[in-house]
Scaffold this motif. Structure first.
Motif, mmCIF file in Angstrom:
data_model
loop_
_atom_site.group_PDB
_atom_site.id
_atom_site.type_symbol
_atom_site.label_atom_id
_atom_site.label_comp_id
_atom_site.label_asym_id
_atom_site.label_seq_id
_atom_site.Cartn_x
_atom_site.Cartn_y
_atom_site.Cartn_z
ATOM 1 N N LEU A 94 16.885 -6.090 -6.942
ATOM 2 C CA LEU A 94 17.204 -5.014 -6.009
ATOM 3 C C LEU A 94 16.127 -3.929 -6.017
ATOM 4 C CD1 LEU A 94 20.991 -4.627 -6.856
ATOM 5 C CD2 LEU A 94 20.016 -5.704 -4.815
ATOM 6 N N GLY A 95 16.061 -3.220 -4.900
ATOM 7 C CA GLY A 95 15.121 -2.116 -4.803
ATOM 8 C C GLY A 95 13.841 -2.501 -4.094
ATOM 9 N N LEU A 96 12.887 -1.581 -4.092
ATOM 10 C CA LEU A 96 11.631 -1.755 -3.383
ATOM 11 C C LEU A 96 10.472 -1.967 -4.352
ATOM 12 C CD1 LEU A 96 12.089 1.195 -0.868
ATOM 13 C CD2 LEU A 96 12.194 -1.235 -0.276
ATOM 14 N N THR A 97 9.597 -2.866 -4.010
ATOM 15 C CA THR A 97 8.354 -3.044 -4.755
ATOM 16 C C THR A 97 7.331 -2.061 -4.198
ATOM 17 O OG1 THR A 97 8.807 -5.387 -5.111
ATOM 18 C CG2 THR A 97 6.531 -4.656 -5.380
ATOM 19 N N ALA A 98 6.760 -1.270 -5.079
ATOM 20 C CA ALA A 98 5.779 -0.253 -4.682
ATOM 21 C C ALA A 98 6.355 0.698 -3.628
ATOM 22 C CB ALA A 98 4.499 -0.909 -4.169
ATOM 23 N N ASP A 99 7.682 0.911 -3.685
ATOM 24 C CA ASP A 99 8.360 1.776 -2.714
ATOM 25 C C ASP A 99 8.060 1.378 -1.272
ATOM 26 O OD1 ASP A 99 9.816 3.394 -4.425
ATOM 27 O OD2 ASP A 99 8.174 4.815 -4.693
ATOM 28 N N ARG A 100 7.884 0.063 -1.072
ATOM 29 C CA ARG A 100 7.523 -0.387 0.273
ATOM 30 C C ARG A 100 8.185 -1.686 0.697
ATOM 31 N NH1 ARG A 100 1.308 -1.612 2.360
ATOM 32 N NH2 ARG A 100 1.859 -2.031 4.539
ATOM 33 N N TYR A 101 8.320 -2.662 -0.209
ATOM 34 C CA TYR A 101 8.765 -3.996 0.174
ATOM 35 C C TYR A 101 10.097 -4.373 -0.475
ATOM 36 C CZ TYR A 101 3.807 -4.429 1.413
ATOM 37 O OH TYR A 101 2.556 -4.236 1.924
ATOM 38 N N LEU A 102 10.992 -4.965 0.317
ATOM 39 C CA LEU A 102 12.193 -5.582 -0.227
ATOM 40 C C LEU A 102 11.824 -6.954 -0.776
ATOM 41 C CD1 LEU A 102 14.678 -4.702 2.657
ATOM 42 C CD2 LEU A 102 14.650 -3.695 0.364
ATOM 43 N N SER A 103 12.678 -7.504 -1.633
ATOM 44 C CA SER A 103 12.398 -8.802 -2.250
ATOM 45 C C SER A 103 12.523 -9.935 -1.248
ATOM 46 C CB SER A 103 13.356 -9.062 -3.412
ATOM 47 O OG SER A 103 13.168 -8.117 -4.444
ATOM 48 N N VAL A 104 11.827 -11.020 -1.527
ATOM 49 C CA VAL A 104 12.001 -12.242 -0.744
ATOM 50 C C VAL A 104 13.256 -12.942 -1.248
ATOM 51 C CG1 VAL A 104 9.544 -12.511 -0.301
ATOM 52 C CG2 VAL A 104 10.544 -13.544 -2.343
#
Length: 250
Positions: A94-104
């Protein structure tokens, strides 16, 4: 083939079927004697059944309050979650990677995401709450007024509050700031009626002031029978009445 079952049993197992746990075949005469085939039941169901010394189907029947006798009509309220097969919250996903991307999505067919590869069966297109070209053709945003992110967040919250079927719960929300500007993240849990399966759904209002990315995945089971995709579509249809649009196809 399984035991002869009454209507409450069938209703309970249909709840399992919506998450790919059971497959049912009803006799051609319409009698309440569906045959049941075990299919991808979660480990938690098997464990509960083993502890009780009964078949998994019997566990479901007991939850329904059915006596097992012909003509039983004891059915719990449709909105009630009698079992709670919640599983553990997937905090690492859960959450954003680098405050930009949702998980695949994983390889299992129980998830949809705007971050998935466009040629993947898990892919869904993002939404826009400020359509730029199709206003006159499709009637979106007929006033031509640009919607603020705050207004769009309010739209989504109202649509979620009015959603029928599974009970959505807003778990967390926060403002997000990255190199492209300020966005907004929301995390919602959907709990299915009766059995209490949980789907984790995330929304990211991107800093461009028009695009919303999202991801929705089942916590348990292997095949959701398109439950997440259907729910996302229902939300999109409701949002279309507020001027939103799918970017691409769905």
């Amino acid at each position: 083939a399984g035991p002869e079952l009454t209507r409450p049993h069938a209703m309970a197992l249909n709840a399992f079927a919506s998450h790919g746990q059971w497959r049912m075949t009803v006799a051609e005469d319409g009698a309440a004697r569906p045959s049941i085939e075990r299919r991808q039941a979660p480990a938690v169901v098997r464990t509960a059944a083993a502890a009780a010394g009964v078949a998994a189907a019997s566990v479901v029947a007991v939850v329904c309050g059915a006596s097992g006798s012909p003509g039983s009509e004891v059915v719990p309220p449709a909105e009630a979650s009698v079992f709670h097969f919640r599983g553990e919250r997937p905090t690492k996903i859960l959450g954003l990677t680098a405050d930009r991307y949702l998980s695949v999505c994983p390889s299992t067919p129980n998830c949809v995401s705007t971050s998935a590869d466009a040629y993947s069966s898990a892919y869904v297109p993002p939404w826009t709450y400020n359509p730029e070209v199709v206003d006159a053709v499709e009637g979106a945003n007929p006033t031509g007024k640009k919607k603020t992110m705050e207004e769009a967040i309010g739209d989504l919250k109202e649509v979620l509050a009015a959603y029928k079927g599974e009970a959505p719960t807003l778990i967390s929300e926060r403002a997000v700031k990255n190199q492209f500007g300020e966005g907004y993240y929301m995390y919602v849990e959907f709990e299915t009626p009766l059995m209490g399966f949980v789907d984790d759904t995330e929304f990211f209002f991107e800093p461009d002031g028009k695009t919303v990315s999202y991801r929705s995945a089942s916590r348990l089971g292997q095949d959701d029978q398109n439950a997440n995709r259907k729910r996302i579509k229902s939300l999109r249809v409701a949002l279309q009445e507020r001027g939103w649009k799918s970017v691409g196809f769905q």
